[in-house]
Design a protein around this motif. Sequence first.
Motif, PDB file in Angstrom:
ATOM      1  N   VAL A   1     -80.607  52.311 -67.977  1.00 29.55           N
ATOM      2  CA  VAL A   1     -81.646  52.858 -66.808  1.00 29.55           C
ATOM      3  C   VAL A   1     -81.122  51.453 -65.898  1.00 29.55           C
ATOM      4  N   VAL A   2     -81.260  52.071 -64.477  1.00 26.87           N
ATOM      5  CA  VAL A   2     -81.185  50.461 -63.844  1.00 26.87           C
ATOM      6  C   VAL A   2     -82.210  50.394 -62.450  1.00 26.87           C
ATOM      7  N   MET A   3     -82.495  49.704 -62.094  1.00 27.44           N
ATOM      8  CA  MET A   3     -82.778  49.657 -60.764  1.00 27.44           C
ATOM      9  C   MET A   3     -83.334  49.152 -59.707  1.00 27.44           C
ATOM     10  N   TYR A   4     -82.564  49.134 -58.638  1.00 24.91           N
ATOM     11  CA  TYR A   4     -81.981  48.748 -57.173  1.00 24.91           C
ATOM     12  C   TYR A   4     -83.145  48.394 -56.516  1.00 24.91           C
ATOM     13  N   PRO A   5     -83.071  47.279 -55.385  1.00 27.83           N
ATOM     14  CA  PRO A   5     -84.303  46.862 -54.752  1.00 27.83           C
ATOM     15  C   PRO A   5     -85.123  47.312 -53.822  1.00 27.83           C
TER      16      PRO A   5
ATOM     17  N   ASP B   1     -77.529  59.468 -64.910  1.00 29.11           N
ATOM     18  CA  ASP B   1     -75.930  59.023 -64.757  1.00 29.11           C
ATOM     19  C   ASP B   1     -75.673  59.634 -66.025  1.00 29.11           C
ATOM     20  N   ASP B   2     -74.983  60.464 -67.062  1.00 28.38           N
ATOM     21  CA  ASP B   2     -75.217  60.883 -68.521  1.00 28.38           C
ATOM     22  C   ASP B   2     -74.266  59.767 -69.211  1.00 28.38           C
ATOM     23  N   GLY B   3     -73.376  59.373 -68.476  1.00 30.73           N
ATOM     24  CA  GLY B   3     -72.480  58.185 -69.011  1.00 30.73           C
ATOM     25  C   GLY B   3     -73.329  57.116 -69.196  1.00 30.73           C
TER      26      GLY B   3
ATOM     27  N   ASP C   1     -80.026  43.220 -57.937  1.00 32.18           N
ATOM     28  CA  ASP C   1     -80.031  42.958 -56.992  1.00 32.18           C
ATOM     29  C   ASP C   1     -78.769  42.507 -55.948  1.00 32.18           C
ATOM     30  N   MET C   2     -78.538  44.437 -55.971  1.00 31.48           N
ATOM     31  CA  MET C   2     -77.091  44.630 -54.938  1.00 31.48           C
ATOM     32  C   MET C   2     -77.414  45.978 -54.849  1.00 31.48           C
ATOM     33  N   TYR C   3     -76.128  46.518 -53.573  1.00 28.43           N
ATOM     34  CA  TYR C   3     -76.683  47.830 -52.859  1.00 28.43           C
ATOM     35  C   TYR C   3     -76.681  48.703 -53.509  1.00 28.43           C
ATOM     36  N   SER C   4     -77.365  49.963 -52.892  1.00 25.70           N
ATOM     37  CA  SER C   4     -76.319  51.194 -53.732  1.00 25.70           C
ATOM     38  C   SER C   4     -77.133  52.033 -52.740  1.00 25.70           C
ATOM     39  N   PRO C   5     -76.270  53.027 -52.812  1.00 24.20           N
ATOM     40  CA  PRO C   5     -77.482  54.981 -51.926  1.00 24.20           C
ATOM     41  C   PRO C   5     -78.186  55.272 -52.672  1.00 24.20           C
ATOM     42  N   TYR C   6     -78.689  54.411 -54.116  1.00 18.64           N
ATOM     43  CA  TYR C   6     -79.715  55.162 -55.119  1.00 18.64           C
ATOM     44  C   TYR C   6     -80.894  54.174 -55.115  1.00 18.64           C
ATOM     45  N   ILE C   7     -81.965  55.421 -55.538  1.00 20.37           N
ATOM     46  CA  ILE C   7     -82.653  53.973 -55.971  1.00 20.37           C
ATOM     47  C   ILE C   7     -82.964  53.754 -57.477  1.00 20.37           C
ATOM     48  N   ALA C   8     -82.164  54.212 -57.910  1.00 18.76           N
ATOM     49  CA  ALA C   8     -82.061  54.406 -59.177  1.00 18.76           C
ATOM     50  C   ALA C   8     -81.227  54.745 -60.439  1.00 18.76           C
TER      51      ALA C   8
END
Length: 194
Positions: free
Chosen positions: A9-13, A3-5, A66-73
């Motif tokens: 950099v986010v990491m999911y559970p 996501d270039d916006g 710590d939240m749901y996402s269809p992505y891992i990062a």
Amino acid sequence: MVDDGSAVVVMYPDLYKGLGLKPEDLAPYSSPLMSFDGKLVVPNGMIRLPIQIGPETVEVNFIVVDMYSPYIAIVGRPWLHALEAVAFLLHQKVKFLSGDQEKEELIEFLKRNIDVFAWDACDAPGIDPSFICHHLNVNLSIIPKKQPPWRPSREHADVIREEVMKLKWAGAIKEVFYPEWLANTVVVKKKSGK
């Protein structure tokens, strides 16, 4: 996901657990993030990890949430800038410069085509402002606070007036009145010294 916006950099559970990371591995990070649905998310912390893409390895700060996402990062601008990469979201591709020769070819290409770049709003008259306008993501339920006005120095006032006239001439801005809201102009020197 690229996501270039995104400014972080986010990491999911799923990735966090998959890497076997523990809460003690995280450095404190208390600045809340805005989720895709507009809610504030308080991160669990931050961790610096190496990412290898082809022959390149860069260290990137991951903000762990710590939240749901269809992505891992979600990798954003910090990752793209560290790798000197360009994301093509429509084609779902990321382009990397593969070496000094490719970088030199790109620089030469840009120099040959310098006339197509608009360095100032005045260089692009007639461009629809909705195409180049930045819109602020604001919460409309919060009442804006009117700042007390202050007068800029004569030097700053001249610079402000000149810049405003350039933008008005190009059609990039127009005069509007906000009786409930006022933000004072802040003059910042450019790298060029202007």
